[in-house]
Design a protein around this motif. Sequence first.
Motif, short mmCIF file in Angstrom:
data_model
loop_
_atom_site.label_atom_id
_atom_site.label_comp_id
_atom_site.label_asym_id
_atom_site.label_seq_id
_atom_site.Cartn_x
_atom_site.Cartn_y
_atom_site.Cartn_z
N UNK A 187 0.81 -1.22 0.00
CA UNK A 187 0.00 0.00 0.00
C UNK A 187 0.85 1.27 0.00
N UNK A 188 1.94 1.27 0.77
CA UNK A 188 2.83 2.44 0.80
C UNK A 188 3.48 2.65 -0.56
N UNK A 189 3.96 1.56 -1.17
CA UNK A 189 4.56 1.66 -2.50
C UNK A 189 3.56 2.17 -3.52
N UNK A 222 -7.10 10.90 -0.48
CA UNK A 222 -7.25 9.45 -0.66
C UNK A 222 -6.97 8.72 0.65
N UNK A 223 -5.94 9.17 1.36
CA UNK A 223 -5.59 8.53 2.64
C UNK A 223 -6.73 8.68 3.64
N UNK A 231 -4.14 0.99 7.64
CA UNK A 231 -3.60 -0.17 6.92
C UNK A 231 -2.07 -0.11 6.81
N UNK A 232 -1.46 0.64 7.67
CA UNK A 232 0.00 0.66 7.71
C UNK A 232 0.66 1.74 6.88
N UNK A 356 0.51 11.38 3.43
CA UNK A 356 1.37 10.19 3.64
C UNK A 356 2.84 10.52 3.38
N UNK A 357 3.71 9.91 4.17
CA UNK A 357 5.14 10.16 4.00
C UNK A 357 5.64 9.63 2.66
N UNK A 358 4.97 8.64 2.10
CA UNK A 358 5.38 8.14 0.78
C UNK A 358 5.20 9.22 -0.28
N UNK A 359 4.13 10.01 -0.17
CA UNK A 359 3.93 11.11 -1.12
C UNK A 359 4.99 12.18 -0.92
N UNK A 360 5.34 12.45 0.35
CA UNK A 360 6.43 13.40 0.61
C UNK A 360 7.74 12.89 0.02
N UNK A 361 7.99 11.59 0.17
CA UNK A 361 9.20 11.01 -0.42
C UNK A 361 9.22 11.17 -1.92
N UNK A 362 8.07 11.00 -2.57
CA UNK A 362 8.01 11.18 -4.02
C UNK A 362 8.31 12.62 -4.41
N UNK A 363 7.77 13.58 -3.64
CA UNK A 363 8.05 15.00 -3.90
C UNK A 363 9.54 15.28 -3.76
#
Length: 586
Positions: A187-189, A222-223, A231-232, A356-363
């Motif tokens: 889900x994070x990926x 979405x989150x 969900x982690x 989500x931190x994953x979106x921040x990582x993408x930025x």
Amino acid sequence: MKDRVLARLARIAPGIVAFVHYRREDLRHDVVAGVCVASVALPVGVAYAELAGFNPAVGLYSCMWPLVAYALFGTSRQLIVGPDAATCALIAASIAPLAAVGSPEYMSMSITVAFLAGVFCIAASFVGLGACADFLSRPILTGFMNGIAISIALGQAGKLLGFKIASTGVVGPLIEIATKIGQTHLPTLSVGLCAFALLLLLPKFAPRVPAALATLAAAACVTALLALDTHGVRTIGAVPAGLPSFVAPHFSFDTLDTLAVDAAGIALISFCSATLTARSFAAKNGYDIEDDRELSAIGAANIASALSHGFAISGADSRTAMNDMAGGRTQLASIVAAAAIAFVLIFLTGPLRFVPTAALGAVLVMAAISLVDITTVKALWHEARGEFAICIVATVGVVALGSLKGIMLAVALALFRFIRLVARPSYEVLGRVDGMKGFHSTARHPDARCTPGLCLFRFNSPIVFFNARYFKRTALDVVAETMPKPQWFVLDALAVTGVDVTGRHAIEELREELDQRGVSLVLAGRRTQRLDWLHKHGMDDVTAAQFHFPTLRAAVRSFHAAQRRDAPLSASTPRETQAQAQQQQQ
């Protein structure tokens, strides 16, 4: 009276004077540009706070009051200051070994570093060190930014995959990723990949929409709707609402020396990066900036950030470009951007907790990609292999040794290369070329004619302590290689931009050795300058002053005059023919 007050104020706070003379027709453009800058600064501030190890609100604090401080003290009309990738990476690399990330000590040390960096910048501006920006050459900065980009991209891999990466450098993280790839949180990926897709597609299909802001907003929606955090999928969590309170730096004397060194490095990189950006946009818009005023303005912005619970800042390329593209004309755009960020801090912090931190990582990864400059690296490979090597060393050094050590290594190599060039400068034997005025290098012009008995020598450097011996040895070698043996050895003093005590001794030693060989040492150019120096030091009667002609042409004419008289071309000849050469010049 008013003009005198404004003139004095302009030396301290140029922005205030710009506001006094503000034109009403610029207001609409500055307001629009300020809002656009805020739309980019908000997601970037949150993302860079995550990169540096802070609460997202700290990133917004670092975006707000520094903008106001720079608007008052800076000379660039377009430059936007705030958190940037390089500075945040330096902060994390400097403080993480001293305190746990996210702890009160970590925040306190960050405030101290930002405050000290600001103090260093302001102090340096008073002694005219704004020119330090010139010492970080384009190859060094390109290599530094490329190294920072690689470090940032690898550092965000864990956030995108959903597991923690403890290794640093390049090889370690890659090995750790390979061994932990089975632990990937799907889900994070998925969130990260969708964020990447939006960041890539929005500029193409909706160029007017701020891609980073829209991506984080969509990811937060979405989150929240799908309850992905249950969900982690990790989010940034609660963001404190309200404006920052002011705080004084608090530090331990045990760590002050370490923090001071880190702050000096951050101050240098922060100022140089900001100045390069400011110079670029000033040239584009047809005005000049003042380096020392910029140095003090960056210092004031860092102090403002420190006093408002922020961290060290620098010039922001993307936000400055947004300001310019949106039509920002004066420093008021920075004030408007700061006001918009303050509005978000007061009223809109609630939705930020779903980002989500994953979106921040993408930025952050996209921001890192934008830092990579392959075009300049390719140009350096074709144009200057030495500069290319420095660029690559800076990149590898930042990745392998860390940000500060990497840039220090690159600067040391650049200085070593500079000293090597000055310590072993080029030299030329000069002659006349048909159809060309003046005297030209015989190496570049094989058809150049040299006068028998006369050697014209050009040493393309100051003669100082680290090349004086080389100058003397090279001159003697040229005399030995000149056929027939020269009777006058003429040094083109115009190319010698300075001489220190060691250099003067080397010239006198050269004169003595040439006299023993029956060759006269003659100087051409800078005669008045040298006579003034002799007079100042009470040496008017020194006969060496009589061996000095105002130009190369005067020296050559004097030599030919001596030949026509069939005079012996000895050390006395320049003195006897000096007056005649001056009369010919007149």
